[in-house]
Scaffold this active site. Structure first.
Site, mmCIF file in Angstrom:
data_model
loop_
_atom_site.group_PDB
_atom_site.id
_atom_site.type_symbol
_atom_site.label_atom_id
_atom_site.label_comp_id
_atom_site.label_asym_id
_atom_site.label_seq_id
_atom_site.Cartn_x
_atom_site.Cartn_y
_atom_site.Cartn_z
ATOM 1 N N GLN A 26 2.244 16.215 -14.375
ATOM 2 C CA GLN A 26 0.860 16.684 -14.248
ATOM 3 C C GLN A 26 0.755 17.504 -12.962
ATOM 4 O O GLN A 26 1.081 17.008 -11.882
ATOM 5 C CB GLN A 26 -0.125 15.515 -14.182
ATOM 6 C CG GLN A 26 -1.569 15.971 -14.027
ATOM 7 C CD GLN A 26 -2.521 14.854 -13.629
ATOM 8 O OE1 GLN A 26 -3.363 15.024 -12.747
ATOM 9 N NE2 GLN A 26 -2.396 13.683 -14.260
ATOM 10 N N ARG A 31 -1.442 18.863 -10.203
ATOM 11 C CA ARG A 31 -2.759 18.633 -9.602
ATOM 12 C C ARG A 31 -2.883 19.514 -8.362
ATOM 13 O O ARG A 31 -2.118 19.372 -7.406
ATOM 14 C CB ARG A 31 -2.934 17.151 -9.244
ATOM 15 C CG ARG A 31 -4.326 16.833 -8.708
ATOM 16 C CD ARG A 31 -4.606 15.345 -8.706
ATOM 17 N NE ARG A 31 -3.769 14.610 -7.763
ATOM 18 C CZ ARG A 31 -3.743 13.291 -7.685
ATOM 19 N NH1 ARG A 31 -4.451 12.558 -8.528
ATOM 20 N NH2 ARG A 31 -2.979 12.695 -6.801
ATOM 21 N N GLU A 32 -3.849 20.411 -8.375
ATOM 22 C CA GLU A 32 -4.048 21.358 -7.272
ATOM 23 C C GLU A 32 -5.535 21.420 -6.948
ATOM 24 O O GLU A 32 -6.253 22.312 -7.377
ATOM 25 C CB GLU A 32 -3.522 22.743 -7.653
ATOM 26 C CG GLU A 32 -2.018 22.843 -7.764
ATOM 27 C CD GLU A 32 -1.338 22.880 -6.402
ATOM 28 O OE1 GLU A 32 -1.993 23.254 -5.405
ATOM 29 O OE2 GLU A 32 -0.146 22.519 -6.341
ATOM 30 N N ASP A 65 -7.582 18.671 -14.694
ATOM 31 C CA ASP A 65 -8.961 19.162 -14.621
ATOM 32 C C ASP A 65 -9.171 20.542 -15.235
ATOM 33 O O ASP A 65 -10.046 20.727 -16.084
ATOM 34 C CB ASP A 65 -9.425 19.147 -13.151
ATOM 35 C CG ASP A 65 -10.864 19.609 -12.969
ATOM 36 O OD1 ASP A 65 -11.594 19.651 -13.963
ATOM 37 O OD2 ASP A 65 -11.253 19.914 -11.829
ATOM 38 N N ASP A 125 -15.121 15.208 -14.350
ATOM 39 C CA ASP A 125 -14.665 16.508 -14.834
ATOM 40 C C ASP A 125 -15.348 16.855 -16.163
ATOM 41 O O ASP A 125 -16.247 16.160 -16.624
ATOM 42 C CB ASP A 125 -13.144 16.509 -14.992
ATOM 43 C CG ASP A 125 -12.422 16.362 -13.655
ATOM 44 O OD1 ASP A 125 -13.038 16.684 -12.620
ATOM 45 O OD2 ASP A 125 -11.262 15.912 -13.666
ATOM 46 N N VAL A 174 3.027 9.536 -7.478
ATOM 47 C CA VAL A 174 2.747 10.745 -6.709
ATOM 48 C C VAL A 174 3.661 10.783 -5.488
ATOM 49 O O VAL A 174 4.756 11.324 -5.521
ATOM 50 C CB VAL A 174 1.263 10.831 -6.298
ATOM 51 C CG1 VAL A 174 0.949 12.217 -5.728
ATOM 52 C CG2 VAL A 174 0.345 10.534 -7.481
ATOM 53 N N MET A 180 9.682 -23.689 8.422
ATOM 54 C CA MET A 180 8.239 -23.440 8.443
ATOM 55 C C MET A 180 7.955 -22.195 9.290
ATOM 56 O O MET A 180 7.356 -22.256 10.346
ATOM 57 C CB MET A 180 7.502 -24.650 9.025
ATOM 58 C CG MET A 180 7.241 -25.802 8.119
ATOM 59 S SD MET A 180 8.425 -26.335 6.926
ATOM 60 C CE MET A 180 7.372 -27.474 6.010
ATOM 61 N N LYS A 226 -0.081 -23.556 -8.220
ATOM 62 C CA LYS A 226 -0.368 -24.983 -8.291
ATOM 63 C C LYS A 226 -1.686 -25.271 -7.581
ATOM 64 O O LYS A 226 -1.943 -24.758 -6.492
ATOM 65 C CB LYS A 226 0.780 -25.756 -7.634
ATOM 66 C CG LYS A 226 0.516 -27.233 -7.389
ATOM 67 C CD LYS A 226 0.080 -27.486 -5.951
ATOM 68 C CE LYS A 226 -0.688 -28.790 -5.860
ATOM 69 N NZ LYS A 226 -1.493 -28.853 -4.619
ATOM 70 N N CYS A 275 -0.384 -30.913 -1.106
ATOM 71 C CA CYS A 275 0.505 -29.931 -0.472
ATOM 72 C C CYS A 275 1.965 -30.353 -0.619
ATOM 73 O O CYS A 275 2.859 -29.516 -0.780
ATOM 74 C CB CYS A 275 0.150 -29.770 0.999
ATOM 75 S SG CYS A 275 -1.529 -29.151 1.277
#
Length: 521
Positions: free
Chosen positions: A38, A40-41, A71, A90, A196, A282, A356, A434
């Protein structure tokens, strides 16, 4: 016209690296595997746009790749492009279609369900769903959809011929997460991804495109293989045997269980990990996360005290990259708006292997009004149909879900397992839930190790995470039963050390004998 949308390139000349020409970058991208382009400009005048479009058309024709114009219907007509892509602001689709030749491809940007429904009415050929990730490529006029928001939009396409690509911030390091998470509960998948900056800004667009295309192809192949394979048939007996086997794997391999957990339970969670035969760490510093992800084991993210969000995001992303098990314990998620927003951000950033929580926590994640939360606890009698709840949530979140309580429920979206072990003293000590998360993570590490012969670029993790979740719950609840009936246990103060002892002394044959399991498929 049959279109392969798998790797859809959207151009952006302002993103090109210094010294790289547009045409060189585009040709390398096409050589690398781009299947749709595509142009796009947004800032070019008409003559400049026309020249770029003509050059792009010649190159796309050389590689037999369709060219889409963003577009500008007039530019599409002038260069005989294969299609146009229209934004919400558009030209309306019906007017564009009246101006374009028959069979011209028309795509539309969609950010919400209303957009998708209108696109279906307009009989477009494809939609671009996004932005899926935050992106700096263009100024966003709509909120970020998020990976978890794609599935409901795809579900609206069920029964139609409309194709869908995801767009916005998609890169090599989040592609698998995007593809895995962007599937509706009905199984509707993306038809491709639009990229992109990852390609256009690359100094090696050929290699970048090739990597993206190969990853997409590997994922697609993996999904097809999974669907073709006979489903695993779980029974109470083979689940018990499987859990018993994982206990031996834990002690044989001593996996590293990386736990980003709340300060209340750090000590007892570490001791529970050691008692099972694994090794705890941890660590919370973001700077450590990449190195730790490379060590054999699994990751637990518990946000009882939400102070390490950056570390949580990075740890999860690296765990996904290394295809390691990731267990998420959204402690107290329903207590505050901050926790709900943080949980959504985390779950959109990475894919959990297991989620969980208690009824209040999982109810908050599912946005259910059936069960309410009070701090970290649930209020009320629970879900009317817990089996259906966990199955539906597992399908939505694309992972195993473990609902803990007096009765525990685990589902992978297909099979549901009911577990009835445990003791009321678990509710009298801080952090027992936990500790369940710790045990689940440890067993998931073993399940991952058991599946080490599997190898697929299309997988986010490997191993039987349903079995891992069931194993973790059974280990703690059966150990709790043994601890509660010891003569030296007089109450909650003596129960906790006894629980750690019983986890350490737990034997596979005890689990097989004591486990109270029902399996529903």
């Amino acid at each position: 016209m049959l279109i392969d949308y798998s790797l859809y390139l959207v151009t952006g000349r302002d993103l090109l690296p210094e010294g790289t020409t547009y045409i060189k970058s585009l040709e390398e991208s096409l050589r690398g595997g781009v299947t749709v382009v595509q142009v796009r400009e947004k800032n070019a005048d008409t003559r400049e746009f026309l020249e770029i479009a003509l050059q792009s058309k010649a190159l796309c024709d050389k590689y037999h790749v369709p060219l889409i114009i963003n577009d500008r219907v007039d530019i599409a007509l002038a260069v005989n492009a294969d299609g146009v892509h229209l934004g919400q602001m558009d030209m309306p689709v019906h007017i564009a279609r009246s101006l374009l030749p028959p069979n011209t491809i028309i795509g539309v940007s969609c950010n919400n369900l209303e957009h998708v429904q209108q696109a279906i009415k307009d009989h477009v050929d494809y939609i671009g769903i996004g932005a899926v990730w935050p992106t700096s490529t263009k100024q966003l006029s709509n909120p970020v959809v998020g990976v978890r928001g794609v599935g409901p939009l795809l579900a609206a396409l069920d029964g139609t011929e409309v194709k869908a690509v995801a767009i916005g911030g998609i890169r090599s390091d989040n592609l698998l997460r995007t593809l895995h998470g962007s599937i509706s509960p009905s199984g509707h998948k993306l038809d491709g991804i639009a990229v992109v900056s990852e390609i256009v800004a690359s100094r090696d667009p050929y290699e970048t495109s090739r990597t993206l295309r190969e990853t997409y192809a590997a994922w697609y192949t993996f999904i097809a293989e999974q669907q073709a394979k006979p489903s695993i048939v779980y029974t109470a007996d083979n689940v018990k045997t499987g859990v018993a086997n994982l206990m031996g794997v834990i002690r044989a391999t001593t996996p590293l269980i990386h736990q980003i957990t709340n300060v209340v339970v750090t000590n007892q969670s570490a001791n529970a990990t050691l008692a099972l035969g694994a090794s705890p760490i941890m660590a919370t510093a973001p700077e450590e996360m990449e190195d730790l992800s490379r060590v054999f084991g699994a990751l637990l993210i518990n946000f009882g005290t939400v102070t390490d969000k950056e570390g949580m995001i990075l740890a999860g992303k690296y765990a996904n990259r290394e295809r390691k098990p990731l267990v998420f314990d959204p402690v107290g998620v329903g207590a505050t708006q901050f926790r709900r927003k943080t949980a959504a951000q985390l779950l959109n950033s990475w894919q959990a292997s297991v989620i969980k929580g208690n009824a209040g926590e999982l109810g908050a994640l599912a946005e259910s009004k059936e069960v309410q939360a009070k701090g970290v606890d649930s209020v009320g009698s629970g879900f009317a149909d817990s089996a259906k709840f966990v199955k539906d949530l597992a399908q939505r979140e694309r992972c195993v879900v473990a609902l803990t309580g007096k009765t525990d429920w685990v589902s992978d979206g297909t099979t549901v397992v009911r577990l009835d072990n445990g003791h009321e003293l678990l509710g009298d000590i801080t952090g027992s839930g936990c500790m369940v998360g710790t045990c689940i993570t440890t067993f998931c590490a073993a399940a991952w190790a058991e599946a080490s012969t599997e190898n697929s670029l299309g997988m986010l993790t490997k191993g039987d995470m349903l079995l891992g979740a069931v194993g973790g719950i059974l280990a703690l609840t059966i150990a709790a039963e043994a601890a509660a009936y010891r003569s030296d246990v007089k109450g909650s103060g003596t129960f906790l050390p006894a629980l750690i002892d019983e986890l350490h002394n737990l034997k596979p044959e005890t689990v097989i004998e004591k486990a109270r399991i029902q399996v529903f498929s």
